[in-house]
Design a protein around this motif. Structure first.
Motif, PDB file in Angstrom:
ATOM      1  N   UNK A 156      67.165 -52.490  -9.327  1.00 14.67           N
ATOM      2  CA  UNK A 156      67.420 -51.351 -10.481  1.00 14.67           C
ATOM      3  C   UNK A 156      66.480 -50.345 -10.268  1.00 14.67           C
ATOM      4  N   UNK A 157      65.384 -50.609  -9.684  1.00 13.94           N
ATOM      5  CA  UNK A 157      64.355 -49.774  -9.779  1.00 13.94           C
ATOM      6  C   UNK A 157      64.280 -48.913  -8.286  1.00 13.94           C
ATOM      7  N   UNK A 158      65.271 -49.339  -7.353  1.00 12.44           N
ATOM      8  CA  UNK A 158      65.422 -48.803  -5.959  1.00 12.44           C
ATOM      9  C   UNK A 158      66.108 -47.667  -6.109  1.00 12.44           C
ATOM     10  N   UNK A 159      65.622 -46.459  -5.146  1.00 10.87           N
ATOM     11  CA  UNK A 159      65.988 -45.423  -5.222  1.00 10.87           C
ATOM     12  C   UNK A 159      67.752 -45.409  -4.768  1.00 10.87           C
ATOM     13  N   UNK A 160      68.119 -46.028  -3.788  1.00 12.65           N
ATOM     14  CA  UNK A 160      69.517 -45.875  -3.290  1.00 12.65           C
ATOM     15  C   UNK A 160      70.437 -46.424  -4.398  1.00 12.65           C
ATOM     16  N   UNK A 210      69.700 -46.539  -7.780  1.00 14.08           N
ATOM     17  CA  UNK A 210      69.558 -45.390  -8.856  1.00 14.08           C
ATOM     18  C   UNK A 210      70.505 -44.313  -8.621  1.00 14.08           C
ATOM     19  N   UNK A 234      64.008 -55.234  -9.061  1.00 12.46           N
ATOM     20  CA  UNK A 234      63.731 -54.782  -7.878  1.00 12.46           C
ATOM     21  C   UNK A 234      64.909 -53.775  -7.627  1.00 12.46           C
TER      22      UNK A 234
END
Lengths: 327, 490
Positions: free
Chosen positions: B79-83, B85, B77
């Motif tokens: 690592x796929x989160x915009x903040x 990334x 979760x």
């Protein structure tokens, strides 16, 4: 029960304060819609970004700019990608009157008024002017670009849901980066859609097609000037009955096949049953009629007794209140 | 960079490190303080234990309550989160985003890291998963000359079959499944009745480990398998199943590290076994950080291999703060070195020699404090992360903010890491926080000391919650809270 909707026109060349205020105004409602099935049902930001990069890479700069204006958050960015949004359905009728030198794309948008943004946006995000009726804040329900491409979407009347984008962002992509019907048809053949849609397009040269796109089969792109809410044969009878898709399609076909049909006659037909629908109770009433003349860059948005006449050369910002109800 | 040949080289190498290194996990507990040793080190966490005060801890602002199923799930979760990334990309050098370390990760994590340009500083998830298999652990141990408690590995379909295959082990048995938290997948079977309580779980497995039940104490030891040999840390005691700390019977709830843990003979044997096991792991293709549980037979003094955790663990917070770690380098730096692209040649034998000396091991202990009641409420108050003091009257008081256990200078001080905070749901099994202090917390009979009890009561007393009136909210709270029934974050 009477409903009202305020239509407004906004002119903003590059994403900025006006778009941001649009976002701020509509976001609470979109957020609730986006989360309706649970946050976990929506794809992660990384998947959304990857999907955009893979299928519509030229849109990324605009996407990033809008995400930034939206506050840079995770959920808004996922929503704005329109990748795998919650399923939604609409009605709609659309037709191209392909008269030499002056093709006309006309359509009725049939949907619950409370769920329509009512924003006509004139932008120059990627070097070309685009006028479009927006959905999901930057997606396109129908619109036109300076290069002479006009597009319109209608729900395809099928229940299939799969991997792909909400159609409004695909239409945005077409208007931002395609000049002609053949270019746009090539895009529609490759970009995946999460639901079934019928996309009708025409260009300044008078070419036209209707693309029937869906998540579960190859796009069917044919030289057909009309589309309502079914793809080839009827699959979802309840929706077909409620939306009267066959009646509307037959009406439109007769009109555009008749060499005597003028622009005026076609637009009058859109303002009367069976094309004009008063089924607001079931969310299938007509919210507006749009008419695009891509060869001259003119557009009309029409309601009983009211018209907004706009063009790339003439686009005053204004508001217009429309009432909907049984007459 | 030239070949690294001394501990000073390693220190300099990591102090000057420019490539971002991330520890991505629910909290930064396992690797507290590692940022002091490694330039450009950042924690990316789901829970902010520091209320925004810790510069090298990044926690996304916008989070949705999810019913996470595992730590891997939390990490994916994140690592796929915009903040997250955006944060990682803002620190990347072109395609290279740096190095990622985890407590837990899976194949999906590896795929995301590949896309983001992160190099995972661990052997592949598939290999880790194979090593994590308790039955595989026994086999590797046997090959390396590290004995397990007398056992048989077999498929069991009925009580009669269990008795048949385990005849030589007697009738007081312990049965374990291949995977899983030992607190949940270890079954004690002395009768047919015991068997039927767990028959379904046992019979579902293709193979189980059946052991003779012995009178033992649990212990933990951490090590790092490098190309120059396996570096071995000190043997630690384990705090297990204390009702004042955990609702889980047999559940881990802390550790102690001190020079005199167990006898010299036991310590020497455990170190020797750990070294051999590390070398055997390298032959299997595994390298880097790992932890072994040894079962010390209190009757015979035998040391038996219990379990392998091929990763950093809940005990890493002690292994990496003790005196030896600071006189040389923390064990985790050997791990980062093994996974760096730098060539090195270090005299591991000399390091192990030094680390085994009693002077190298100063005394540290930690308590993992969970909510032990069945009640559910919404926390309105929680003790802050930092240094707390224990007064003469056994009351505790907040002293000052710190991010490092070293800030606790004596046994009347402790470093507390707050996990559950105001606005979180408090439910049975929820991690409230972790207390790390100097000195021991158990006596020689492995019972909690008065000081330990005072700290536990003191910390609990700092929490306050608001009861939930609505049973629906309570249900949602339990299923959506991290760790709700499915797993523990620590």
């Amino acid at each position: 029960m009477e409903k009202t909707l305020v239509f407004r026109t906004l002119h903003e060349a590059v994403p900025g304060a006006k778009w941001r205020s649009l976002f701020d105004y509509h976001w609470p409602a979109y957020e609730a819609w986006y989360l309706a099935e649970g946050e976990r049902e929506r794809p992660a930001y990384l998947s959304c970004y990857n999907a955009l990069r893979r299928h519509m890479p030229e849109l990324l700069d605009t996407y990033r700019a809008l995400c930034e204006l939206a506050g840079g958050g995770d959920l808004a960015a996922r929503f704005l990608s329109l990748y795998q949004p919650p399923a939604y359905i609409t009605g709609c009728s659309q037709a191209v009157l392909a008269r030499p030198g002056a093709p006309l794309l006309a359509r009725n948008y049939d949907y619950p008024p409370e769920l329509c943004e009512g924003t006509v946006l004139y932008t120059r995000w990627n070097g070309r002017g685009v006028i479009a009726m927006t959905d999901c804040l930057w997606g396109v329900l129908d619109g036109m670009n300076e290069q002479g491409l006009a597009v319109s979407l209608a729900f395809g009347g099928r229940k299939a849901v799969g991997e792909g984008f909400g159609a409004p962002i695909i239409l945005r992509y077409l208007l931002e980066f395609c000049d002609s019907v053949p270019q746009a048809a090539e895009v529609l053949a490759r970009v995946p859609s999460h639901m079934a849609y019928n996309i009708t397009l025409t260009d300044a040269a008078g070419r036209y097609v209707t693309a029937m796109i869906a998540p579960d089969r190859r796009a069917s792109i044919r030289r057909v000037p009309v589309a309502t809410n079914h793809q080839k044969k009827i699959e979802w009878y309840a929706h077909a009955l409620a939306s009267e898709t066959l009646i509307r399609e037959r009406q439109l076909s007769i009109l555009v096949d008749d060499p005597a049909t003028t622009e005026g006659r076609l637009l009058e037909a859109f303002a009367a049953p069976p094309l004009f629908r008063r089924d607001y109770a079931r969310g299938l009433g007509t919210i507006y009629t749009a008419a695009y003349w891509p060869a001259t860059g003119r557009v009309n948005y029409r309601w009983p007794g009211q018209t907004l006449e706009l063009a790339f050369e003439h686009f005053p910002e204004q508001q217009l209140r429309v009432r909907y109800g049984p007459r | 960079m030239n070949k690294i040949t001394s501990i000073a080289d390693v220190r300099r190498h990591f102090r000057n490190n420019k490539e971002p290194v991330y520890f991505i996990s629910a909290t930064n507990f396992n690797l507290l303080g590692i940022g002091d040793w490694v330039g450009n080190f950042r924690h990316i966490n789901y829970i902010d234990c520091f209320d925004g005060q810790q510069r090298n801890v990044f926690v996304p602002k916008e989070k949705f309550p999810r019913d996470f199923e595992s730590i891997e799930d939390i990490n994916n979760y994140l690592l796929e989160h915009k903040e997250v990334i955006d944060f990682i990309q803002s620190r990347a050098a072109g395609e290279n985003a740096g190095v990622a370390a985890f407590l837990m990760f899976d194949e999906h994590t590896e795929e995301i890291c590949r896309q983001l340009g992160l190099r995972v500083a661990f052997p592949p998830a598939a290999l880790r998963s194979r090593m994590d298999n308790k039955i595989e652990t026994v086999r590797i141990g046997n090959k390396a000359g590290v004995p397990s408690v007398p056992n048989v590995l077999a498929k069991v379909g009925s009580y009669r079959e269990l008795l048949e295959v385990s005849r030589e082990l007697g009738d007081d048995l312990v049965v374990q499944t291949a995977y899983g938290d030992s607190g949940h997948t270890t079954f004690f079977i002395a009768s047919e009745e015991d068997y039927y309580k767990h028959a379904e779980e046992i019979e579902a497995e293709p193979e189980v480990k059946i052991m003779k039940r012995i009178n033992c104490r649990g212990s933990a030891i951490e090590a790092c398998a490098t190309r120059c040999g396996t570096v071995v840390g000190p043997l630690m005691t384990e705090l297990v199943g204390f009702k004042s700390l955990t609702p889980y019977k047999g559940g881990w709830c802390g550790n102690e590290m001190f020079a005199g843990a167990f006898s010299q003979e036991v310590r020497d044997k455990a170190r020797e076994y750990t070294f051999k096991f590390g070398e055997a792991l390298r032959e299997e293709g595994y390298r880097g950080y790992f932890e072994l549980d040894f079962l010390i037979d209190m009757d015979s003094g035998e040391v038996y291999l219990g379990e392998l955790n091929p990763r950093v663990t809940g005990a890493s917070s002690l292994t990496n703060v003790a005196a030896f770690a600071h006189s040389d380098i923390p064990l985790f730096l050997f791990h980062l070195l093994e996974f760096s692209e730098v060539d090195f040649d270090l005299d591991i034998e000399e390091i192990n020699e030094r680390w085994s000396h009693p002077d190298s091991v100063d005394s540290w202990s930690q308590l993992v404090i969970k909510h032990t009641d069945e009640s559910v409420d919404l926390l309105t108050r929680a003790p802050r992360t930092g240094v707390w003091t224990l007064g003469e009257d056994n009351r505790i008081a907040y002293d000052h903010y710190s991010y490092h256990p070293h800030a606790a200078e004596n046994e009347r001080e402790a470093f507390f890491l707050r996990i559950s905070g105001p606005g979180d749901f408090r439910y049975e099994g929820a991690d409230l926080g972790i207390l790390i202090t100097r000195g021991r917390l158990m006596d020689d009979d492995f019972q909690l000391t008065e000081r330990a009890k005072a700290w536990i009561e003191g910390i609990r007393g700092e929490y306050a919650g608001q009861p939930l009136q609505d049973p629906v909210v309570e249900e949602v709270a339990v299923t959506h809270a991290i760790g709700g029934g499915n797993f523990k974050i620590l």
